[in-house]
Design an enzyme around this catalytic site. Structure first.
Site, PDB file in Angstrom:
ATOM      1  N   ASP A 121       0.832  -1.190   0.000  1.00 21.78           N
ATOM      2  CA  ASP A 121       0.000   0.000   0.000  1.00 21.78           C
ATOM      3  C   ASP A 121       0.875   1.251   0.000  1.00 21.78           C
ATOM      4  OD1 ASP A 121      -2.174  -1.690   0.190  1.00 21.78           O
ATOM      5  OD2 ASP A 121      -2.283  -1.545   2.378  1.00 21.78           O
ATOM      6  N   LYS A 122       0.305   2.348  -0.435  1.00 23.51           N
ATOM      7  CA  LYS A 122       1.038   3.604  -0.519  1.00 23.51           C
ATOM      8  C   LYS A 122       1.777   3.946   0.775  1.00 23.51           C
ATOM      9  CE  LYS A 122       0.249   8.584  -0.991  1.00 23.51           C
ATOM     10  NZ  LYS A 122      -0.773   9.653  -1.149  1.00 23.51           N
TER      11      LYS A 122
END
Length: 309
Positions: free
Chosen positions: A137-138
């Site tokens: 995820d970011k």
């Protein structure tokens, strides 16, 4: 975006088969992809199960996103390299770095950085996601593997599917679990109302098997440092599972909204700590440890001081 509305008037059949017969200009694999991504609504509810049986009178809405070709441009973005040879690359990804371009993030991604570092990468594993074997995820930091050849890509993908590759995470959660360790075995799919989120969804409704092993590393008053090991790799798996058992990841604005730790964090406190995999050519085992970011280290120091009061 193109929207197509359908009304089922025939006897029961699977959703993907019905759509294939009605929308013959789209391949069955493309339709299945639209279903999995939450672009198909059944009676006004998102349906992510291609196998669900339809009934006469069911209303179906298919949303087909507009094609937005992405122009991948090499960008000189610094990379924290943990391991590299002619077959693969393992990096320590910082928080805030999106893995691959997508609408809303056309550049400044890990893929853009990789194209500058590895000029021969395009086409390995797909045009838009060259070399990307798995994703983070970011705001999740830590170890991520990149394939530099087709052989490496196929081999690493097979390891993930066979669960021989080992991925371990460190995360700080709210609260303290009642047991020292445990296994969370709850299926995950797109959230039925919010397609930007994932949720616990029964397998008969399209949920995919998701298994997370966890063990307490350190108790910090009303917080806990937990060691997670993934057996499967669903989108947002640790974050969804942690929230479901009542202990969301600290700083997770999506699954732990409304909670605060009183420490300024750039994202959530989840770090891909160790990655162990088999080299695609030599067969040797490679294990790397990614140092936690300073923000996570600082958070732990603050929580330790608080717990000593």
């Amino acid at each position: 975006m193109t929207v197509i509305n359908l009304l089922v008037s025939e006897k029961s059949q699977r959703l993907d088969l019905y759509l294939s017969s009605e929308l013959q200009n789209l391949s069955r694999s493309r339709l299945q992809q639209l279903i999995e991504q939450g672009h198909v609504l059944l009676n006004d509810q998102v349906c992510t199960s291609k196998k669900i049986n339809l009934k006469v009178g069911d209303r179906i809405c298919v949303e087909i996103p507009s094609v937005q070709p992405l122009k991948l441009v090499a960008e000189d973005i610094p990379l924290d390299i943990l391991y590299e040879d002619e077959q693969l690359l393992i990096l320590n990804k910082p928080a805030g770095l999106v893995v691959h371009p997508a609408p809303g993030h056309p550049d400044g991604t890990l893929v853009n950085a990789l194209l500058a570092h590895c000029p021969n990468l395009p086409g390995i594993g797909g045009v838009q996601r060259p070399g990307i074997v798995h994703r983070l995820d970011k705001d999740t930091t830590g170890a991520i593997a990149i394939a530099k050849t087709d052989i490496a890509y196929q081999h690493l993908q097979a390891q993930l599917q066979a669960k021989t590759a080992r991925r371990e995470y460190l995360g700080v959660v709210y609260g303290v679990p009642k047991t020292e360790s445990g296994i969370i075995n709850l299926p995950i799919s797109r959230h039925p109302q919010d397609r930007k989120k994932m949720a616990i969804v029964p397998t008969e409704q399209g949920g995919r098997t998701a298994i997370t092993h966890w063990q307490i590393r350190e108790r910090l008053s009303n917080y806990t440092l937990i060691h997670f090991q993934l057996e499967t790799g669903r989108t947002h798996q640790i974050r969804v599972h942690s929230a479901k058992i009542g202990h969301p990841i600290v700083g997770d604005s999506v699954y732990g909204a409304g909670r605060s730790v009183g420490v300024n964090l750039p994202g959530h406190a989840l770090h891909a700590w160790q990655l162990k995999l088999q080299h695609p050519v030599s067969g040797d085992w490679i294990q790397v440890t990614a140092s936690p970011p300073q923000t996570l280290t600082t958070l732990l120091e603050v929580l330790r001081r608080r717990s000593e009061r």
